[in-house]
Scaffold this active site. Sequence first.
Site, PDB file in Angstrom:
ATOM      1  CG  ASP A   1      27.746  15.465 -35.805  1.00  0.00           C
ATOM      2  OD1 ASP A   1      27.854  16.625 -36.253  1.00  0.00           O
ATOM      3  OD2 ASP A   1      26.822  14.698 -36.137  1.00  0.00           O
TER       4      ASP A   1
ATOM      5  CG  LEU B   1      30.378  -2.191 -33.405  1.00  0.00           C
ATOM      6  CD1 LEU B   1      31.498  -2.413 -34.419  1.00  0.00           C
ATOM      7  CD2 LEU B   1      29.972  -3.510 -32.765  1.00  0.00           C
ATOM      8  CB  SER B   2      27.033   2.736 -32.436  1.00  0.00           C
ATOM      9  OG  SER B   2      26.448   1.668 -31.719  1.00  0.00           O
TER      10      SER B   2
ATOM     11  CG  ASP C   1      26.116  -4.459 -21.005  1.00  0.00           C
ATOM     12  OD1 ASP C   1      26.509  -5.386 -20.269  1.00  0.00           O
ATOM     13  OD2 ASP C   1      25.919  -4.605 -22.217  1.00  0.00           O
TER      14      ASP C   1
END
Length: 259
Positions: free
Chosen positions: A148, A163-164, A45
């Site tokens: 963060d 998604l993470s 990817d």
Amino acid sequence: MSEYLRRALVASPTAQAQTARASLADAWDWCTIEEADVVIALGGDGFMLQTLHTLLDMRRANVPVFGMNLGTVGFLMNEWRQHDLEERLSNARAFKVTPLLMTATGIDGRIHTMPAINEISLLRETRQTAKLEVRVNDRIVLEELACDGILAATPAGSTAYNLSAHGPILPLGSAMIALTPISAFRPRRWRGAILPDKARVSLRVLDPGKRPVSAVADQREIRDVAQVDIAIDRARELTLLFDPEHALDDRITMEQFVA
């Protein structure tokens, strides 16, 4: 016969991808990427994103890319096979991917403009929490987000970093952007937003001297930014080609059911 007569072959520098490239080298008369009607990309990817950015830089976003996975995940890639590539190109389904455009203003006043296919993210550079003002369509929606970082993801990129960071999966063609905080501290309950892709997002860094922030468009980073403006870039729509049984929209949908 495939409509793509002039084909370019590119591969990541990994040993596996280079071996695959060598095995295809004599199959057709390959041309350069500057001349190609279609690009065959071998790798993962990350290499696919690199190839798409190369086309954007060359102002050749209209050239479709057929990727074959010789990396790890291969979410944007097809299965690696070399024996039936002609037939696969003839039967491939085309999917349009519209990138984001990042306009980042540094604390030195310099302006940097970069496209992003997956996401644009702002990240704190030091141990100090980042503090950001968030605007949508020139309206302040969060006066101060302590975090963060934060990211804006396209549907194609919503299953990656977004998604993470516990952001939502967006169906391909949904015409949406995911705005997702990264380890938000205040307001603690804010989990992000789903915006129409016509929305304009502006992120202003509060106290950038004490709390420096970098901006990243996919894999390209600008350090010490003061403000980042994000909008969809309809003028540079990209095309990915997929085998009918390995379509990107189906993969994105099924990711919602992965335990």
